[in-house]
Structure formats: structure tokens, C-alpha cells
Motif scaffolding. Structure first.
Motif, PDB file in Angstrom:
ATOM      1  N   ALA A   1     -34.006 -64.007 -87.736  1.00 21.06           N
ATOM      2  CA  ALA A   1     -32.586 -64.439 -87.529  1.00 21.06           C
ATOM      3  C   ALA A   1     -31.850 -63.187 -87.217  1.00 21.06           C
ATOM      4  CB  ALA A   1     -32.091 -65.210 -88.817  1.00 21.06           C
ATOM      5  N   CYS A   2     -30.652 -63.374 -86.331  1.00 27.80           N
ATOM      6  CA  CYS A   2     -29.648 -62.386 -86.106  1.00 27.80           C
ATOM      7  C   CYS A   2     -28.425 -62.897 -85.866  1.00 27.80           C
ATOM      8  CB  CYS A   2     -30.062 -61.572 -84.888  1.00 27.80           C
ATOM      9  SG  CYS A   2     -29.068 -60.393 -84.293  1.00 27.80           S
TER      10      CYS A   2
ATOM     11  N   TYR B   1     -23.753 -56.955 -87.405  1.00 26.50           N
ATOM     12  CA  TYR B   1     -24.864 -57.712 -87.181  1.00 26.50           C
ATOM     13  C   TYR B   1     -25.456 -58.047 -88.804  1.00 26.50           C
ATOM     14  CZ  TYR B   1     -24.641 -57.993 -82.236  1.00 26.50           C
ATOM     15  OH  TYR B   1     -24.061 -58.026 -81.077  1.00 26.50           O
ATOM     16  N   ILE B   2     -26.272 -59.042 -88.910  1.00 28.15           N
ATOM     17  CA  ILE B   2     -27.009 -59.043 -90.071  1.00 28.15           C
ATOM     18  C   ILE B   2     -28.361 -59.867 -89.465  1.00 28.15           C
ATOM     19  CG2 ILE B   2     -27.515 -60.272 -92.289  1.00 28.15           C
ATOM     20  CD1 ILE B   2     -25.249 -58.459 -92.441  1.00 28.15           C
ATOM     21  N   LEU B   3     -29.559 -59.075 -89.793  1.00 29.13           N
ATOM     22  CA  LEU B   3     -30.855 -59.358 -89.472  1.00 29.13           C
ATOM     23  C   LEU B   3     -31.635 -59.816 -90.540  1.00 29.13           C
ATOM     24  CD1 LEU B   3     -31.773 -56.446 -87.094  1.00 29.13           C
ATOM     25  CD2 LEU B   3     -30.415 -58.246 -86.708  1.00 29.13           C
ATOM     26  N   GLN B   4     -32.390 -61.080 -90.290  1.00 30.04           N
ATOM     27  CA  GLN B   4     -33.314 -61.294 -91.551  1.00 30.04           C
ATOM     28  C   GLN B   4     -34.688 -61.049 -90.863  1.00 30.04           C
ATOM     29  OE1 GLN B   4     -33.541 -65.420 -92.370  1.00 30.04           O
ATOM     30  NE2 GLN B   4     -34.958 -65.020 -93.940  1.00 30.04           N
ATOM     31  N   ILE B   5     -35.418 -60.208 -91.368  1.00 32.86           N
ATOM     32  CA  ILE B   5     -36.726 -59.721 -90.827  1.00 32.86           C
ATOM     33  C   ILE B   5     -37.932 -60.170 -91.610  1.00 32.86           C
ATOM     34  CG2 ILE B   5     -38.167 -57.493 -90.330  1.00 32.86           C
ATOM     35  CD1 ILE B   5     -35.217 -56.318 -89.745  1.00 32.86           C
ATOM     36  N   VAL B   6     -38.842 -60.778 -91.392  1.00 34.07           N
ATOM     37  CA  VAL B   6     -40.127 -61.006 -92.081  1.00 34.07           C
ATOM     38  C   VAL B   6     -41.266 -60.299 -91.300  1.00 34.07           C
ATOM     39  CG1 VAL B   6     -41.757 -62.976 -92.724  1.00 34.07           C
ATOM     40  CG2 VAL B   6     -39.185 -63.512 -92.591  1.00 34.07           C
ATOM     41  N   THR B   7     -42.059 -59.517 -92.278  1.00 35.17           N
ATOM     42  CA  THR B   7     -43.075 -58.783 -91.563  1.00 35.17           C
ATOM     43  C   THR B   7     -44.074 -58.161 -93.114  1.00 35.17           C
ATOM     44  OG1 THR B   7     -43.612 -56.637 -90.441  1.00 35.17           O
ATOM     45  CG2 THR B   7     -41.850 -56.545 -92.272  1.00 35.17           C
ATOM     46  N   ARG B   8     -44.861 -57.762 -92.506  1.00 34.37           N
ATOM     47  CA  ARG B   8     -46.314 -57.522 -93.392  1.00 34.37           C
ATOM     48  C   ARG B   8     -45.938 -56.478 -94.810  1.00 34.37           C
ATOM     49  NH1 ARG B   8     -51.364 -58.561 -93.044  1.00 34.37           N
ATOM     50  NH2 ARG B   8     -51.288 -58.886 -90.821  1.00 34.37           N
ATOM     51  N   ASP B   9     -45.243 -55.748 -94.529  1.00 32.45           N
ATOM     52  CA  ASP B   9     -45.113 -54.742 -95.713  1.00 32.45           C
ATOM     53  C   ASP B   9     -43.910 -53.851 -95.120  1.00 32.45           C
ATOM     54  OD1 ASP B   9     -46.319 -52.924 -93.888  1.00 32.45           O
ATOM     55  OD2 ASP B   9     -48.376 -53.180 -94.822  1.00 32.45           O
ATOM     56  N   ILE B  10     -43.541 -52.872 -96.138  1.00 34.00           N
ATOM     57  CA  ILE B  10     -42.781 -51.733 -96.021  1.00 34.00           C
ATOM     58  C   ILE B  10     -42.769 -50.963 -94.722  1.00 34.00           C
ATOM     59  CG2 ILE B  10     -41.535 -49.568 -96.932  1.00 34.00           C
ATOM     60  CD1 ILE B  10     -40.333 -52.201 -97.681  1.00 34.00           C
TER      61      ILE B  10
ATOM     62  N   PHE C   1     -27.889 -55.247 -77.487  1.00 29.34           N
ATOM     63  CA  PHE C   1     -28.419 -55.086 -78.889  1.00 29.34           C
ATOM     64  C   PHE C   1     -29.029 -56.462 -78.912  1.00 29.34           C
ATOM     65  CE2 PHE C   1     -28.324 -56.341 -83.220  1.00 29.34           C
ATOM     66  CZ  PHE C   1     -28.919 -55.461 -83.784  1.00 29.34           C
ATOM     67  N   GLU C   2     -28.198 -57.733 -78.585  1.00 27.49           N
ATOM     68  CA  GLU C   2     -28.539 -59.078 -78.781  1.00 27.49           C
ATOM     69  C   GLU C   2     -29.865 -59.353 -77.967  1.00 27.49           C
ATOM     70  OE1 GLU C   2     -25.251 -61.321 -78.124  1.00 27.49           O
ATOM     71  OE2 GLU C   2     -24.039 -60.451 -79.723  1.00 27.49           O
ATOM     72  N   ARG C   3     -29.935 -58.690 -76.770  1.00 24.86           N
ATOM     73  CA  ARG C   3     -31.224 -58.757 -75.834  1.00 24.86           C
ATOM     74  C   ARG C   3     -32.542 -58.446 -76.436  1.00 24.86           C
ATOM     75  NH1 ARG C   3     -27.887 -57.637 -71.517  1.00 24.86           N
ATOM     76  NH2 ARG C   3     -28.459 -55.646 -71.611  1.00 24.86           N
ATOM     77  N   ALA C   4     -32.139 -57.363 -77.105  1.00 22.56           N
ATOM     78  CA  ALA C   4     -33.459 -56.527 -77.763  1.00 22.56           C
ATOM     79  C   ALA C   4     -33.898 -57.442 -78.983  1.00 22.56           C
ATOM     80  CB  ALA C   4     -32.952 -55.096 -78.233  1.00 22.56           C
ATOM     81  N   MET C   5     -32.901 -57.958 -79.873  1.00 14.45           N
ATOM     82  CA  MET C   5     -33.465 -58.963 -80.712  1.00 14.45           C
ATOM     83  C   MET C   5     -34.329 -59.817 -80.627  1.00 14.45           C
ATOM     84  SD  MET C   5     -31.860 -57.372 -83.220  1.00 14.45           S
ATOM     85  CE  MET C   5     -32.339 -55.698 -82.338  1.00 14.45           C
ATOM     86  N   GLU C   6     -34.039 -60.353 -79.279  1.00 13.06           N
ATOM     87  CA  GLU C   6     -34.987 -61.496 -78.873  1.00 13.06           C
ATOM     88  C   GLU C   6     -36.526 -61.010 -78.661  1.00 13.06           C
ATOM     89  OE1 GLU C   6     -34.419 -64.564 -78.572  1.00 13.06           O
ATOM     90  OE2 GLU C   6     -32.369 -64.279 -79.088  1.00 13.06           O
ATOM     91  N   ARG C   7     -36.679 -59.714 -78.566  1.00 16.91           N
ATOM     92  CA  ARG C   7     -37.969 -59.244 -78.079  1.00 16.91           C
ATOM     93  C   ARG C   7     -38.664 -58.960 -79.392  1.00 16.91           C
ATOM     94  NH1 ARG C   7     -34.978 -56.445 -74.226  1.00 16.91           N
ATOM     95  NH2 ARG C   7     -34.647 -54.611 -75.492  1.00 16.91           N
ATOM     96  N   HIS C   8     -38.444 -59.210 -80.677  1.00 11.73           N
ATOM     97  CA  HIS C   8     -39.037 -58.747 -81.841  1.00 11.73           C
ATOM     98  C   HIS C   8     -39.398 -60.131 -82.646  1.00 11.73           C
ATOM     99  CE1 HIS C   8     -38.846 -54.642 -80.957  1.00 11.73           C
ATOM    100  NE2 HIS C   8     -37.568 -54.881 -80.789  1.00 11.73           N
ATOM    101  N   ASP C   9     -40.523 -60.750 -82.660  1.00 10.03           N
ATOM    102  CA  ASP C   9     -41.115 -61.641 -83.359  1.00 10.03           C
ATOM    103  C   ASP C   9     -40.656 -61.570 -84.808  1.00 10.03           C
ATOM    104  OD1 ASP C   9     -41.702 -62.912 -81.216  1.00 10.03           O
ATOM    105  OD2 ASP C   9     -43.620 -62.231 -81.389  1.00 10.03           O
ATOM    106  N   GLU C  10     -40.720 -60.513 -85.577  1.00 15.40           N
ATOM    107  CA  GLU C  10     -40.338 -60.406 -86.931  1.00 15.40           C
ATOM    108  C   GLU C  10     -38.815 -60.309 -87.174  1.00 15.40           C
ATOM    109  OE1 GLU C  10     -41.889 -56.081 -85.550  1.00 15.40           O
ATOM    110  OE2 GLU C  10     -41.650 -57.951 -84.867  1.00 15.40           O
ATOM    111  N   ILE C  11     -37.990 -60.372 -86.172  1.00 17.22           N
ATOM    112  CA  ILE C  11     -36.641 -60.637 -86.501  1.00 17.22           C
ATOM    113  C   ILE C  11     -36.461 -62.187 -86.251  1.00 17.22           C
ATOM    114  CG2 ILE C  11     -34.158 -60.110 -85.818  1.00 17.22           C
ATOM    115  CD1 ILE C  11     -35.268 -57.284 -84.641  1.00 17.22           C
TER     116      ILE C  11
END
Length: 161
Positions: A97-98, A107-116, A85-95
Motif C-alpha cells: 500500500a502507498c 507518503y506512507i507505505l505499507q511494506i510486507v517482506t521476509r525480514d529486516i 515516485f508513484e510509478r516506482a511504487m507499482e514496481r515493488h510487490d512488497e510495497i
């Protein structure tokens, strides 16, 4: 652990608030000449206390976006499940913080992205990737109430009395 004095803490606080301050202004603000201030700064960097210098970006000025917090619970709790799971989080720029957390979630993720829609595409991708997600909960930020640029340096760096 590096022992920090009041000047070190003041240097850290100033840099955290004003990362682009000149070395001469920093030295003046902490009441040191340039050379000793520079030596302290290098010592803080070498010790890994200062890990980088960053700009704060006003995302609203760039375009529409959403901030989402996602609480995640994994199906299994073996070391390899967490590592996958942790390795996968590194591959997504919109995530952006994890955090591995104790309590009801893993886990708690912080995600910033364009829209829903783009958030949902990310979720679909995470589910299709078979990362062992048992369940997740989505919390869309409606407004930021506090985003601290300053850290409680004095509280953390001072020994307990």
C-alpha cells in the motif's frame, strides 16, 4: 454517485465479511429472492462499488515475515517528482500500500517482506533509484492490534444529517 439503500449496504457488508458466500445464501440473508439480489450485485459491480473479491491470507502460516510502515518525504514537490515516485511504487510487490498524505510527510507505505534484511535491500534499491527521497522513517509493526475486515459502510454511505 449511486444511491444505496439498506439492502445494498447489507449486501456489501456480508460480501466484505464472507466473500465466498453463495448467491442463494446472500439472497436469503438480505431477504430477497435470487434474481433481485443478483441484479443488485451486478449493479454494485457495474457502478464500481464492488471492485473485486479477495481471500484473506494468514501470513504467519506461510512463513516468517515483517510488516513495516515507512513515512517518506520527497526533496522536491513538483508534479513530475510525485509521478516518478508513484510509478516506482507499482514496481515493488512488497510495497502492498502507498498513500499520498497531507502533513509532515508526502507518503506512507505499507511494506510486507521476509525480514529486516529484505526490507533494507528494498530501501537501498529505492535510494539508488534516485526517486528524490529527502528522508524516510521506518516503523516496524510489533503486533497487529486491529485489522478491520469490516468497513464503516453505513457511516460513509449515509448522507449527513
Amino acid at each position: 454517485m449511486l444511491k444505496l439503500d439498506d439492502r445494498d449496504l447489507k449486501i456489501l457488508a456480508i460480501l466484505r465479511a464472507e466473500g465466498r458466500i453463495s448467491k442463494a445464501d446472500l439472497a436469503r440473508r438480505v431477504n430477497l429472492s435470487a434474481a433481485p439480489c443478483w441484479e443488485r450485485l451486478q449493479r454494485l459491480e457495474k457502478a464500481g462499488i464492488i471492485t473485486g473479491y479477495h481471500a484473506e491470507v494468514a501470513l504467519k502460516k506461510l512463513g516468517p515475515h515483517i510488516v513495516v510502515f515507512m513515512a517518506v518525504e520527497l526533496e522536491q514537490h513538483r508534479a513530475e517528482d510525485f509521478q516518478l515516485f508513484e510509478r516506482a511504487m507499482e514496481r515493488h510487490d512488497e510495497i502492498v500500500a502507498c498513500y499520498a498524505v497531507g502533513g509532515g510527510f508526502d507518503y506512507i507505505l505499507q511494506i510486507v517482506t521476509r525480514d529486516i534484511d529484505s526490507y533494507q535491500r528494498l530501501v537501498d534499491h529505492l535510494l539508488e533509484a534516485r526517486l528524490g527521497l529527502a528522508r524516510y522513517f521506518t516503523y516496524v509493526v510489533t503486533k497487529p492490534v486491529k485489522q478491520a475486515a469490516a468497513l464503516p459502510l453505513e457511516l460513509i454511505a449515509r448522507p449527513k444529517e
